[in-house]
Design a protein around this motif. Sequence first.
Motif, PDB file in Angstrom:
ATOM      1  N   ARG A   1      -5.104 -12.505  -8.936  1.00 41.69           N
ATOM      2  CA  ARG A   1      -4.258 -11.505  -9.022  1.00 41.69           C
ATOM      3  C   ARG A   1      -3.319 -11.463  -8.035  1.00 41.69           C
ATOM      4  NH1 ARG A   1      -7.110  -9.326 -14.029  1.00 41.69           N
ATOM      5  NH2 ARG A   1      -7.572  -7.719 -12.636  1.00 41.69           N
ATOM      6  N   ARG A  51      -0.346  -6.293  -3.308  1.00 46.98           N
ATOM      7  CA  ARG A  51      -2.051  -6.137  -3.919  1.00 46.98           C
ATOM      8  C   ARG A  51      -2.344  -7.439  -4.146  1.00 46.98           C
ATOM      9  NH1 ARG A  51      -0.822  -2.923  -6.891  1.00 46.98           N
ATOM     10  NH2 ARG A  51      -1.376  -0.529  -4.867  1.00 46.98           N
ATOM     11  N   VAL A  52      -3.930  -7.652  -3.557  1.00 40.95           N
ATOM     12  CA  VAL A  52      -4.809  -8.914  -4.160  1.00 40.95           C
ATOM     13  C   VAL A  52      -5.412  -8.966  -4.823  1.00 40.95           C
ATOM     14  CG1 VAL A  52      -5.204 -11.148  -3.296  1.00 40.95           C
ATOM     15  CG2 VAL A  52      -3.470  -9.890  -1.662  1.00 40.95           C
ATOM     16  N   GLU A  53      -6.085  -9.057  -5.438  1.00 41.32           N
ATOM     17  CA  GLU A  53      -7.225  -8.660  -6.646  1.00 41.32           C
ATOM     18  C   GLU A  53      -8.032 -10.204  -7.131  1.00 41.32           C
ATOM     19  OE1 GLU A  53      -5.700  -4.718  -9.200  1.00 41.32           O
ATOM     20  OE2 GLU A  53      -5.605  -6.382  -9.971  1.00 41.32           O
ATOM     21  N   THR A  82     -13.955  -5.741  -8.775  1.00 42.08           N
ATOM     22  CA  THR A  82     -13.118  -6.684  -8.299  1.00 42.08           C
ATOM     23  C   THR A  82     -12.606  -5.976  -7.140  1.00 42.08           C
ATOM     24  OG1 THR A  82     -11.804  -6.847 -10.885  1.00 42.08           O
ATOM     25  CG2 THR A  82      -9.952  -6.423  -8.707  1.00 42.08           C
ATOM     26  N   LYS A  83     -12.735  -6.599  -6.672  1.00 40.16           N
ATOM     27  CA  LYS A  83     -12.401  -6.607  -5.228  1.00 40.16           C
ATOM     28  C   LYS A  83     -10.835  -6.293  -4.283  1.00 40.16           C
ATOM     29  CE  LYS A  83     -12.873  -7.403   0.173  1.00 40.16           C
ATOM     30  NZ  LYS A  83     -13.413  -6.285   0.099  1.00 40.16           N
ATOM     31  N   LYS A  84     -10.057  -5.264  -4.004  1.00 40.20           N
ATOM     32  CA  LYS A  84      -9.120  -5.392  -4.055  1.00 40.20           C
ATOM     33  C   LYS A  84      -8.243  -5.586  -2.638  1.00 40.20           C
ATOM     34  CE  LYS A  84      -8.322  -2.768  -8.322  1.00 40.20           C
ATOM     35  NZ  LYS A  84      -7.640  -1.493  -8.840  1.00 40.20           N
ATOM     36  N   GLU A 140      -5.137  -4.541   0.085  1.00 38.97           N
ATOM     37  CA  GLU A 140      -3.360  -4.104   0.236  1.00 38.97           C
ATOM     38  C   GLU A 140      -2.998  -4.488   1.453  1.00 38.97           C
ATOM     39  OE1 GLU A 140      -4.320  -0.498  -3.253  1.00 38.97           O
ATOM     40  OE2 GLU A 140      -3.286   0.261  -1.376  1.00 38.97           O
TER      41      GLU A 140
END
Length: 242
Positions: free
Chosen positions: A206, A219-221, A230-232, A234
């Motif tokens: 996402r 932000r890439v999730e 989940t790894k985020k 930014e």
Amino acid sequence: PAMLNVIDLGEDPKDLTDALMRLEAATKVPVFCDHFSDSGGVGANVLKLLNIGSLRQGTVYDVVSSLCDAYNLNMELANGHFDFSDIKWFEKIKAVVSKDTVSKWKNEYEATGYVSLDTLLEMGSFSPAQLSFALKSDASLATLAGPLVNNANVLEMLSMCDGAALANMMGESGVRSGYLNKRAFNAYRSLYQTAGFSGRTGCRIRLGSDIADNTLTYRVEFVPDDGSGTKKVEFAIPLFKK
């Protein structure tokens, strides 16, 4: 590797890429190379004219030395692998991101205060070293180097996605990694080498953004199918202050 061992690359290499692949196969030592070629590489016929007789067969030292002579390379042994680099790497890398491109990024940042998604994706098309040099070459853009270059592998993946994937990525459900085009999926797979991605082959991705405290954050999730968390990642773009 034992530099005095005799190796045979099998046949005259067609170009630098072919030579390095054969060297890696003959020595069983990983090869890394950042080479900038203006002519597409030196062919076998040209190598013969240069009288580089030990390019194909000889000791590891002789073959590596011949490669360096033929392609203007430096070589270091680092952490168990051959690390080749262009002798004029620094001069050549400066020209990779054009002044017009850097000026365009600067003008947008100074005019709007932020960096658009389109510009962010364009930045992702350059290597970390190229992007770092370009951003640090301009006083207005220098503050962006850290957050963008530190996660350049994620930025690269985003830059390779097609419009449909990006559109789905910005939706609530995101896009499944298996639906990425080949180039984007290969870039996604390279993320396995970073912390938190080891062994994961499927997830939803996402992409979102928000503005808070004078900072635009992209932000890439990554939401793994195995439910492991989940790894985020930014990209924080501070508001440009005039």
